[in-house]
Design an enzyme around this catalytic site. Structure first.
Site, short mmCIF file in Angstrom:
data_model
loop_
_atom_site.label_atom_id
_atom_site.label_comp_id
_atom_site.label_asym_id
_atom_site.label_seq_id
_atom_site.Cartn_x
_atom_site.Cartn_y
_atom_site.Cartn_z
N ASP A 198 1.18 -1.43 -0.15
CA ASP A 198 -0.25 -0.15 0.20
C ASP A 198 1.14 1.39 -0.05
OD1 ASP A 198 -1.58 -1.61 0.14
OD2 ASP A 198 -2.42 -1.17 2.70
N PHE A 250 2.32 2.20 -3.08
CA PHE A 250 1.40 2.63 -4.63
C PHE A 250 0.99 3.87 -3.86
CE2 PHE A 250 -3.14 3.22 -4.69
CZ PHE A 250 -3.43 2.70 -5.97
N SER A 273 -6.08 6.02 11.91
CA SER A 273 -4.55 5.41 12.29
C SER A 273 -4.31 5.53 13.40
CB SER A 273 -3.96 4.89 10.88
OG SER A 273 -3.14 6.41 10.74
N GLU A 315 -3.16 -5.15 23.21
CA GLU A 315 -3.82 -6.14 22.66
C GLU A 315 -2.94 -6.68 21.34
OE1 GLU A 315 -7.68 -3.72 21.77
OE2 GLU A 315 -8.10 -2.73 23.35
N LYS A 321 -3.02 -6.75 17.70
CA LYS A 321 -2.72 -5.80 16.63
C LYS A 321 -3.13 -6.76 15.16
CE LYS A 321 -1.25 -1.59 13.58
NZ LYS A 321 -1.63 -2.36 12.70
N ASP A 337 -3.95 -8.19 12.10
CA ASP A 337 -3.17 -8.57 10.56
C ASP A 337 -4.48 -8.67 9.36
OD1 ASP A 337 -2.22 -6.39 8.57
OD2 ASP A 337 -0.29 -8.55 8.50
N GLU A 395 -11.46 -5.61 13.37
CA GLU A 395 -11.19 -5.95 12.28
C GLU A 395 -11.59 -7.20 11.90
OE1 GLU A 395 -8.56 -3.76 12.28
OE2 GLU A 395 -7.24 -5.06 10.69
N TYR A 447 -13.28 -4.15 18.76
CA TYR A 447 -12.06 -3.89 19.70
C TYR A 447 -12.33 -1.71 19.70
CZ TYR A 447 -9.78 -3.00 15.53
OH TYR A 447 -8.89 -1.96 14.03
N LYS A 506 -3.55 0.54 24.57
CA LYS A 506 -4.67 1.68 24.96
C LYS A 506 -4.35 1.95 26.61
CE LYS A 506 -7.22 -0.39 21.36
NZ LYS A 506 -7.80 -0.52 20.65
N CYS A 550 9.55 -23.62 -21.36
CA CYS A 550 9.44 -24.40 -20.26
C CYS A 550 10.22 -25.24 -19.20
CB CYS A 550 8.33 -25.30 -20.45
SG CYS A 550 7.81 -26.77 -18.97
N CYS A 562 2.70 -22.87 -18.87
CA CYS A 562 3.70 -23.80 -20.08
C CYS A 562 1.96 -24.47 -20.35
CB CYS A 562 4.20 -24.84 -19.49
SG CYS A 562 4.16 -26.41 -20.87
P1 AMP Z 1 -2.13 1.13 10.94
O1 AMP Z 1 -3.07 0.80 9.78
O2 AMP Z 1 -0.59 0.44 10.51
O3 AMP Z 1 -2.09 3.43 10.83
O4 AMP Z 1 -2.29 0.85 12.20
C1 AMP Z 1 -4.06 1.18 12.20
C2 AMP Z 1 -4.96 -0.65 12.63
O5 AMP Z 1 -5.12 -1.11 12.93
C3 AMP Z 1 -6.46 -0.01 12.63
O6 AMP Z 1 -7.04 1.17 11.35
C4 AMP Z 1 -7.06 -1.34 12.85
O7 AMP Z 1 -7.11 -1.23 11.19
C5 AMP Z 1 -5.77 -2.24 12.93
N1 AMP Z 1 -5.92 -2.93 14.29
C6 AMP Z 1 -5.73 -4.54 15.01
N2 AMP Z 1 -5.94 -4.38 15.62
C7 AMP Z 1 -5.99 -3.93 16.24
C8 AMP Z 1 -6.98 -3.64 17.58
N3 AMP Z 1 -6.46 -4.05 19.33
N4 AMP Z 1 -7.02 -2.00 18.22
C9 AMP Z 1 -6.68 -1.80 17.33
N5 AMP Z 1 -6.83 -1.13 16.52
C10 AMP Z 1 -6.70 -2.27 15.18
ZN ZN Z 2 6.08 -27.97 -19.76
#
Ligand code: AMP
Ligand code: ZN
Length: 667
Positions: free
Chosen positions: A33, A36, A82, A112, A114, A116, A171, A223, A286, A404, A422
């Site tokens: 990202d 991008f 974010s 907590e 994080k 993904d 998430e 969360y 937090k 190939c 192939c």
């Molecule tokens: P970032 O995208 O690096 O700015 O990280 C923020 C993102 O972390 C948030 O938008 C959430 O999608 C994600 N996230 C995952 N787990 C948690 C959590 N336990 N508390 C808050 N955000 C979280």
């Molecule tokens: Zn082949």
């Protein structure tokens, strides 16, 4: 001559369009990202300086590429911020000092995982799920309610004492197991594999067909809960309460009285995360007290009361020995970097995937380069960069192969895809073996005891070259093979014999027509009485069948145009393999349902969807796939979503629960 700036602008636009396509349509981004965004910014800058080159179709007109035109855009009532990132304990200590200074009283933290995945904001009103919106650019996102409703862990109806209106944030992610399951299915169907669980989860949320989203089996965890009157004093307390309303919150959370405890939690999960069934990329810390949170407030980008601690993707440097190329069972070519063995995240790494030619070009990889290898979200380690300072003078860039490596056939590249194939399906060794392995697999002809190693041996000994050859094998031919005992040889022969009873639909799946997976094979077997009927069908006739699109139809027609396939089919027929629909599959038990149309929705508990659809057919009814005026009955299981609502709106559809459906056919 074109102006060089104009040329650059056009190049960037094309590149970004391609990345958008990879991301949204293929769900397979090839750049991060961040990369991008960098490219998009560069383009924005150039367009600003050179308004004469403006274009109404520039990717810059799509706000960060995040908002698709397919879903309604919704503004967030509360902005989705974010998180600030920290990468070591010093950063974290600095943050704690700032917090302490601002609140001037003891501070507790909640640590907590994080997760993904992709973040989501869900509006609940009077205990009902109203609307689910992606983060988008933080101010507005895509409204993807039907897709979110397919996630079984997200409650549609709450119980207990909840606020009248609030937003639940969390998430949506994919467990490693489900990610592998999806990729396995894609492999079986000859589709490109997804890169990692995270992109697959966020890509899945943007699929137009929520039935497909449901098949992906997304998971979710919530969360944060936002309402004007919060029914708790602390974040921790609030989360516990929401559990009683029916939400799934994380099981791995800790209330920490000080930063030391936070650090312990972080250190523990930095290693233990590899044992989790899903991926996390850090820890979120937090401030627990909600009034302290209010005191701290927000910066332009993120809350001051929270901090993410990002785990380092472990990275090492090693030497590239050579690039080799693997030919998959579907003919897809994967370039592989063979590396000087090196220790990474607890395992010795000798190879890294290079995915495709574009990636090699982007890395500008040369012979014997020193490369940085990382184990990030991907299952297989990947090369993230080249240490060009160590490049030997005169070493040449890696040239992608043209032919190939297994059979010498010239490779082809499918339009819009980065991968080479192939095309020699019937004679390229890995593809030949792959086809036979597929034929004996459990969901196809289910020939037990005939494993892939045995098939490879049989192929090497020139005893089999296509599925029809299995039926002429003798015990005497099997016995000389390595590790082949009398008993296992007999089991194999028996297994092959028994496969002649396997029904048509599974044989159809087993013969390996490209793009004909299990479900498609079933549909075909329902609509065509025999392989000969299918052989005679035209593309136009095939696309009439539910779920069969142009790509599948063309692939079926192409299959039957090949004389070698026809020969194989004729041989299978002569050995007694089921190439016609058996009597019992379409036998009517009654015609009580009298051509009425049915659709099943929600989580069924008394029978599976397949069983249900079979019952409908056996009683003379018909299954259709969408709610419309043509639908007579909607059978609803637990957590039925948009289909139920739509049916109620139409008003003429009879809505039954599962038991009522059974009563109907028992009459
Ligand atoms: P970032 O995208 O690096 O700015 O990280 C923020 C993102 O972390 C948030 O938008 C959430 O999608 C994600 N996230 C995952 N787990 C948690 C959590 N336990 N508390 C808050 N955000 C979280
Ligand atoms: Zn082949």
């Amino acid at each position: 001559m074109t102006d060089p700036i104009q040329k650059k602008i056009e190049e960037l636009r094309n590149e970004l369009h391609q990345h958008n396509y990879n991301y949204y349509t293929l769900d397979e981004p090839t750049i991060s990202d961040f990369e991008f965004d960098q490219k998009l910014k560069e383009l924005e800058e150039l367009e600003k300086q050179h308004p004469e080159f403006a274009s109404p179709s520039s990717p810059t007109l799509r706000v960060g590429g995040e908002i698709t035109k397919n879903f309604p855009t919704v503004r967030h009532q509360f902005r989705m911020y974010s998180l600030d990132n920290s990468y070591d304990f010093n950063d974290l200590e600095d943050w704690e000092k700032r917090v302490q200074k601002a609140v001037q009283e003891p501070v507790e933290f909640v640590a907590e995982l994080k997760y993904d995945g992709a973040s989501i904001s869900i509006l609940y009103e009077n205990g009902k799920l109203k609307e689910a919106v992606t983060r988008g650019d933080g101010f507005q996102g895509d409204e993807i309610t039907p897709n979110v409703k397919t996630v079984s862990e997200i409650p549609l109806q709450l119980h207990g004492d909840f606020p009248e209106k609030f937003y639940a944030r969390g998430e949506i992610y994919l467990t490693r197991k489900n990610f592998e399951r999806i990729n396995k299915r894609r492999e079986e169907e000859g589709l490109d594999l997804f890169m990692n669980p995270r992109n697959t989860a966020s890509g899945s949320l943007k699929i137009q067909d929520s039935a497909e989203v449901s098949r992906r089996r997304l998971s979710s965890v919530l969360y944060q809960f936002i309402s004007t009157e919060t029914p708790a004093d602390t974040h921790w307390e609030l989360l516990q309460k929401t559990k009683s309303w029916g939400f799934r919150i994380s099981e791995q959370m800790k209330l920490c009285r000080n930063l030391e405890e936070v650090k312990e939690f972080i250190s523990f999960w930095d290693t233990a995360r590899h044992q989790l069934g899903f991926e996390i990329d850090g820890i979120v810390v937090k401030v627990n007290s909600l009034s302290q949170q209010r005191t701290l407030g927000y910066t332009a980008k993120s809350p001051r009361w929270a901090m993410a601690y990002k785990f380092k993707a472990e990275k090492v440097e090693t030497e590239l020995q050579k690039v080799t190329y693997q030919v998959g069972r579907t003919g897809a070519i994967t370039p592989v970097a063979n590396l000087k063995p090196v220790l990474l995240a607890g395992t010795v790494v000798k190879r890294a995937s290079l995915h495709n030619e574009d990636i090699i070009k982007k890395l500008n990889l040369h012979e014997h380069d020193f490369v940085y290898v990382e184990k990030g979200g991907e299952i297989i380690p990947k090369i993230v960069a080249v240490n060009t300072e160590k490049r030997k003078a005169g070493s040449s860039a890696i040239q992608y192969i043209k032919n190939c490596p297994e059979c010498g056939t010239e490779l082809v590249k499918v339009e819009d895809q980065a991968i080479h194939f192939c095309p020699n399906e019937l004679h390229c060794p890995p593809q030949v073996v792959g086809r036979m392995i597929h034929y004996v697999s459990r969901k196809a002809l289910n020939i037990e005891n005939l494993g892939s190693e045995t098939i490879e041996q049989l192929y090497r000994e020139k005893l089999v070259e296509n599925p029809a050859d299995f039926y002429t094998l003798t015990k005497e031919q099997l016995l000389p093979l390595e590790r082949m005992a009398e008993k296992s040889a007999r089991n194999i022969i028996d297994g092959i014999e028994k496969s002649k009873e396997i029904p048509f639909e599974k044989v159809l799946y087993g013969i390996g027509i490209k793009h004909v997976g299990e479900t498609v094979a079933k549909k075909l077997a329902k609509n065509f009485n025999s392989i000969d009927d299918l052989k005679n069908a035209t593309v136009d006739e095939l696309v009439q069948v539910e779920d069969i699109g142009g790509k599948i139809a063309e692939s079926i027609v192409a299959f039957f145009q090949n004389p070698e396939n026809i020969l194989m089919i004729e041989r299978l027929k002569s050995y007694g393999v089921q190439l016609e629909r058996g009597e019992n599959t379409n036998e009517l038990i009654s015609d009580i349902l009298d051509s009425k149309t049915f659709l099943f929705t929600g989580k069924l508990s008394l029978f599976t969807r397949e069983e249900a659809e079979e019952m409908v057919e056996k009683h003379g009814g018909k299954n259709i796939s969408a709610v419309s005026k043509n639908l007579n009955y909607l059978v609803v299981g637990e957590k039925a979503g948009s289909k139920l609502k739509k049916a109620q709106d139409i008003g003429t559809i009879v809505i039954l629960d599962e038991q009522e459906f059974l009563d109907l056919i028992k009459k």
